[in-house]
Design a protein around this motif. Structure first.
Motif, PDB file in Angstrom:
ATOM      1  N   THR A  91       0.965  -1.317   0.038  1.00  0.00           N
ATOM      2  CA  THR A  91       0.059   0.091   0.013  1.00  0.00           C
ATOM      3  C   THR A  91       1.013   1.164   0.057  1.00  0.00           C
ATOM      4  O   THR A  91       0.787   2.176  -0.803  1.00  0.00           O
ATOM      5  CB  THR A  91      -0.961   0.022   1.189  1.00  0.00           C
ATOM      6  OG1 THR A  91      -1.639  -1.237   1.018  1.00  0.00           O
ATOM      7  CG2 THR A  91      -1.753   1.365   1.280  1.00  0.00           C
ATOM      8  N   LEU A  92       1.912   1.385   0.821  1.00  0.00           N
ATOM      9  CA  LEU A  92       2.949   2.285   0.835  1.00  0.00           C
ATOM     10  C   LEU A  92       3.502   2.572  -0.418  1.00  0.00           C
ATOM     11  O   LEU A  92       3.550   3.923  -0.905  1.00  0.00           O
ATOM     12  CB  LEU A  92       3.786   2.297   1.901  1.00  0.00           C
ATOM     13  CG  LEU A  92       3.297   2.378   3.567  1.00  0.00           C
ATOM     14  CD1 LEU A  92       4.452   1.832   4.458  1.00  0.00           C
ATOM     15  CD2 LEU A  92       3.214   3.866   3.731  1.00  0.00           C
ATOM     16  N   TRP A  93       3.776   1.512  -1.218  1.00  0.00           N
ATOM     17  CA  TRP A  93       4.579   1.601  -2.298  1.00  0.00           C
ATOM     18  C   TRP A  93       3.654   2.141  -3.703  1.00  0.00           C
ATOM     19  O   TRP A  93       4.164   2.997  -4.288  1.00  0.00           O
ATOM     20  CB  TRP A  93       4.902   0.123  -2.740  1.00  0.00           C
ATOM     21  CG  TRP A  93       6.275  -0.025  -3.757  1.00  0.00           C
ATOM     22  CD1 TRP A  93       6.349   0.939  -4.944  1.00  0.00           C
ATOM     23  CD2 TRP A  93       7.079  -0.861  -3.666  1.00  0.00           C
ATOM     24  NE1 TRP A  93       7.597   0.753  -5.656  1.00  0.00           N
ATOM     25  CE2 TRP A  93       8.067  -0.717  -4.959  1.00  0.00           C
ATOM     26  CE3 TRP A  93       7.509  -2.107  -3.194  1.00  0.00           C
ATOM     27  CZ2 TRP A  93       9.055  -1.291  -5.316  1.00  0.00           C
ATOM     28  CZ3 TRP A  93       8.431  -2.719  -3.447  1.00  0.00           C
ATOM     29  CH2 TRP A  93       9.407  -2.629  -4.353  1.00  0.00           C
ATOM     30  N   TYR A  94       2.472   1.652  -3.376  1.00  0.00           N
ATOM     31  CA  TYR A  94       1.398   2.213  -4.502  1.00  0.00           C
ATOM     32  C   TYR A  94       1.077   3.848  -4.130  1.00  0.00           C
ATOM     33  O   TYR A  94       1.103   4.561  -4.999  1.00  0.00           O
ATOM     34  CB  TYR A  94       0.102   1.615  -4.000  1.00  0.00           C
ATOM     35  CG  TYR A  94      -1.009   2.040  -4.942  1.00  0.00           C
ATOM     36  CD1 TYR A  94      -1.211   1.894  -6.168  1.00  0.00           C
ATOM     37  CD2 TYR A  94      -1.912   2.847  -4.451  1.00  0.00           C
ATOM     38  CE1 TYR A  94      -2.266   2.274  -7.054  1.00  0.00           C
ATOM     39  CE2 TYR A  94      -2.910   3.487  -4.910  1.00  0.00           C
ATOM     40  CZ  TYR A  94      -3.257   3.058  -6.504  1.00  0.00           C
ATOM     41  OH  TYR A  94      -4.170   3.735  -7.094  1.00  0.00           O
ATOM     42  N   HIS A  95       1.305   4.034  -2.872  1.00  0.00           N
ATOM     43  CA  HIS A  95       0.974   5.384  -2.629  1.00  0.00           C
ATOM     44  C   HIS A  95       2.272   6.276  -2.939  1.00  0.00           C
ATOM     45  O   HIS A  95       2.270   7.582  -3.526  1.00  0.00           O
ATOM     46  CB  HIS A  95       0.631   6.043  -1.024  1.00  0.00           C
ATOM     47  CG  HIS A  95      -0.864   5.561  -0.655  1.00  0.00           C
ATOM     48  ND1 HIS A  95      -1.773   5.829  -1.313  1.00  0.00           N
ATOM     49  CD2 HIS A  95      -1.215   4.940   0.416  1.00  0.00           C
ATOM     50  CE1 HIS A  95      -2.826   5.307  -1.032  1.00  0.00           C
ATOM     51  NE2 HIS A  95      -2.551   4.458   0.349  1.00  0.00           N
ATOM     52  N   ALA A  96       3.428   5.960  -2.717  1.00  0.00           N
ATOM     53  CA  ALA A  96       4.706   6.327  -3.330  1.00  0.00           C
ATOM     54  C   ALA A  96       4.602   6.759  -4.786  1.00  0.00           C
ATOM     55  O   ALA A  96       4.860   7.689  -5.189  1.00  0.00           O
ATOM     56  CB  ALA A  96       5.839   5.609  -2.923  1.00  0.00           C
ATOM     57  N   ASP A  97       4.325   5.731  -5.315  1.00  0.00           N
ATOM     58  CA  ASP A  97       4.136   5.844  -6.746  1.00  0.00           C
ATOM     59  C   ASP A  97       3.232   6.927  -7.301  1.00  0.00           C
ATOM     60  O   ASP A  97       3.363   7.868  -8.180  1.00  0.00           O
ATOM     61  CB  ASP A  97       3.674   4.668  -7.437  1.00  0.00           C
ATOM     62  CG  ASP A  97       4.870   3.651  -7.716  1.00  0.00           C
ATOM     63  OD1 ASP A  97       6.163   3.951  -7.609  1.00  0.00           O
ATOM     64  OD2 ASP A  97       4.726   2.316  -8.025  1.00  0.00           O
ATOM     65  N   GLU A  98       2.218   7.067  -6.604  1.00  0.00           N
ATOM     66  CA  GLU A  98       0.975   7.991  -6.829  1.00  0.00           C
ATOM     67  C   GLU A  98       1.642   9.434  -6.564  1.00  0.00           C
ATOM     68  O   GLU A  98       1.418  10.409  -7.235  1.00  0.00           O
ATOM     69  CB  GLU A  98      -0.259   7.626  -5.817  1.00  0.00           C
ATOM     70  CG  GLU A  98      -1.027   6.855  -6.562  1.00  0.00           C
ATOM     71  CD  GLU A  98      -2.304   6.700  -5.669  1.00  0.00           C
ATOM     72  OE1 GLU A  98      -3.593   6.791  -6.283  1.00  0.00           O
ATOM     73  OE2 GLU A  98      -2.168   6.892  -4.381  1.00  0.00           O
ATOM     74  N   ASP A  99       2.399   9.431  -5.283  1.00  0.00           N
ATOM     75  CA  ASP A  99       2.840  10.966  -5.013  1.00  0.00           C
ATOM     76  C   ASP A  99       3.633  11.330  -6.116  1.00  0.00           C
ATOM     77  O   ASP A  99       4.041  12.332  -6.432  1.00  0.00           O
ATOM     78  CB  ASP A  99       3.487  10.828  -3.615  1.00  0.00           C
ATOM     79  CG  ASP A  99       2.525  10.812  -2.534  1.00  0.00           C
ATOM     80  OD1 ASP A  99       1.438  11.204  -2.867  1.00  0.00           O
ATOM     81  OD2 ASP A  99       2.838  10.247  -1.334  1.00  0.00           O
ATOM     82  N   LEU A 100       4.774  10.652  -6.506  1.00  0.00           N
ATOM     83  CA  LEU A 100       5.877  10.822  -7.404  1.00  0.00           C
ATOM     84  C   LEU A 100       5.498  11.033  -8.757  1.00  0.00           C
ATOM     85  O   LEU A 100       5.859  11.880  -9.375  1.00  0.00           O
ATOM     86  CB  LEU A 100       6.847   9.653  -7.490  1.00  0.00           C
ATOM     87  CG  LEU A 100       7.706   9.521  -6.164  1.00  0.00           C
ATOM     88  CD1 LEU A 100       8.537   8.463  -6.414  1.00  0.00           C
ATOM     89  CD2 LEU A 100       8.664  10.809  -6.133  1.00  0.00           C
ATOM     90  N   LEU A 101       4.153  10.585  -9.145  1.00  0.00           N
ATOM     91  CA  LEU A 101       3.693  10.820 -10.724  1.00  0.00           C
ATOM     92  C   LEU A 101       2.663  11.743 -10.589  1.00  0.00           C
ATOM     93  O   LEU A 101       1.916  12.092 -11.741  1.00  0.00           O
ATOM     94  CB  LEU A 101       3.237   9.382 -10.973  1.00  0.00           C
ATOM     95  CG  LEU A 101       4.594   8.270 -11.182  1.00  0.00           C
ATOM     96  CD1 LEU A 101       3.864   7.044 -11.754  1.00  0.00           C
ATOM     97  CD2 LEU A 101       5.738   8.795 -12.491  1.00  0.00           C
TER      98      LEU A 101
END
Length: 137
Positions: A20-30
């Protein structure tokens, strides 16, 4: 003891939510609406420093869950992300993915020490340490 248990419990909870954190990290960066990143020296080399509000929000929930689980909280509960300590969401994920090999075996041992033991363990602890209490010291 409480501080170590609190830290290990937090790490376990983070690892349980790592995808879940990884998904959010991708969302935040993109995120095209996010403020642009700053490429700068953080003291750990040059990094792309960018806020990661989704990861930060998820981590706030994980910290609160951990506080509830352990009861007493010792020390700070500051979450570093998007600063010189942890420049962005991907660096945050990278730091926490290193923990699994350390945390899992330690938590298993702590859980075993706190839980009931099979009769064979009682026999072993009695014969080697003259009881359970001296074995824990």
């Amino acid at each position: 003891y409480q501080y170590v248990k609190q830290s290990l419990t937090l790490w376990r909870n983070v690892l349980n939510a790592i995808f879940t954190l990884w998904y959010h990290a991708d969302e935040d960066l993109l995120d095209p609406n996010a403020p642009p990143y700053q490429y700068r020296d953080t003291g750990q080399g040059y990094h792309r420093v960018q806020a990661s509000p989704r990861v930060h929000g998820c981590m706030l929930n994980i910290v609160e869950q951990t506080k509830t689980e352990v009861g007493e909280w010792i020390g700070e509960d500051t979450i570093h992300i998007g600063d010189d300590q942890v420049p962005n969401g991907i660096m945050f994920i990278d730091k926490y993915t290193q923990l699994h090999r350390i945390v899992h075996p330690v938590l298993r041992v702590i859980g075993w020490l706190e839980g009931p033991h099979p009769p064979a363990c009682h026999t072993y602890l009695q014969s080697v340490f003259h009881g359970e209490a001296p074995a824990l010291v």
